[in-house]
Design a protein around this motif. Sequence first.
Motif, PDB file in Angstrom:
ATOM      1  N   CYS A  62      20.444  -6.617  13.729  1.00  0.00           N
ATOM      2  CA  CYS A  62      19.252  -6.100  13.790  1.00  0.00           C
ATOM      3  C   CYS A  62      19.382  -6.173  15.353  1.00  0.00           C
ATOM      4  N   LYS A 111      11.857  -7.663   4.379  1.00  0.00           N
ATOM      5  CA  LYS A 111      11.197  -7.190   3.371  1.00  0.00           C
ATOM      6  C   LYS A 111      11.805  -6.569   2.056  1.00  0.00           C
ATOM      7  N   ALA A 112      13.252  -5.754   2.494  1.00  0.00           N
ATOM      8  CA  ALA A 112      13.939  -5.697   1.501  1.00  0.00           C
ATOM      9  C   ALA A 112      14.677  -6.530   0.706  1.00  0.00           C
ATOM     10  N   LEU A 113      14.870  -7.876   1.328  1.00  0.00           N
ATOM     11  CA  LEU A 113      15.576  -8.950   0.584  1.00  0.00           C
ATOM     12  C   LEU A 113      14.225  -9.427  -0.231  1.00  0.00           C
ATOM     13  N   CYS A 128      24.040  -7.325   8.628  1.00  0.00           N
ATOM     14  CA  CYS A 128      22.668  -7.109   8.907  1.00  0.00           C
ATOM     15  C   CYS A 128      22.381  -7.055  10.356  1.00  0.00           C
ATOM     16  N   LYS A 177      12.345  -7.478  10.072  1.00  0.00           N
ATOM     17  CA  LYS A 177      11.251  -7.240   9.375  1.00  0.00           C
ATOM     18  C   LYS A 177      12.007  -6.382   8.406  1.00  0.00           C
ATOM     19  N   GLY A 178      12.334  -5.325   8.342  1.00  0.00           N
ATOM     20  CA  GLY A 178      12.798  -4.363   7.329  1.00  0.00           C
ATOM     21  C   GLY A 178      13.788  -5.308   6.327  1.00  0.00           C
ATOM     22  N   TYR A 179      14.834  -5.880   6.901  1.00  0.00           N
ATOM     23  CA  TYR A 179      15.547  -6.611   6.199  1.00  0.00           C
ATOM     24  C   TYR A 179      15.081  -7.724   5.078  1.00  0.00           C
ATOM     25  N   ASP A 200      13.740  -4.066  12.916  1.00  0.00           N
ATOM     26  CA  ASP A 200      15.035  -4.286  11.993  1.00  0.00           C
ATOM     27  C   ASP A 200      15.014  -5.364  11.246  1.00  0.00           C
ATOM     28  N   VAL A 225      11.947  -7.938  -1.670  1.00  0.00           N
ATOM     29  CA  VAL A 225      11.682  -6.957  -2.985  1.00  0.00           C
ATOM     30  C   VAL A 225      12.743  -7.260  -4.014  1.00  0.00           C
ATOM     31  N   ILE A 226      13.981  -7.506  -3.449  1.00  0.00           N
ATOM     32  CA  ILE A 226      15.426  -7.499  -4.117  1.00  0.00           C
ATOM     33  C   ILE A 226      15.128  -8.780  -5.102  1.00  0.00           C
TER      34      ILE A 226
END
Length: 73
Positions: free
Chosen positions: A42, A53-55, A40, A49-51, A47, A57-58
């Motif tokens: 960053c 958010k993806a975490l 990861c 924040k994107g990681y 970046d 969701v998963i």
Amino acid sequence: MKQTTTAAGTTTVPASVKAGTIFSWANVARILNAIPMGICECKTEADAKGYIKALAVILSALVLAAIEEGGAL
């Protein structure tokens, strides 16, 4: 209206500047950069924040799958 706080009884500082703000996106980016093998990387706070958010969701998908299957994950 700006809020100010008196620091050490002598000067006023903006309320947004607080001692001990551990939970900032810069600190999250440092933690993500500390993950081995550069998984990861960053470069900016965006970046991080994107990681995150993806975490989120998963993990929510995994939790919903576990609830749907009755806990058999």
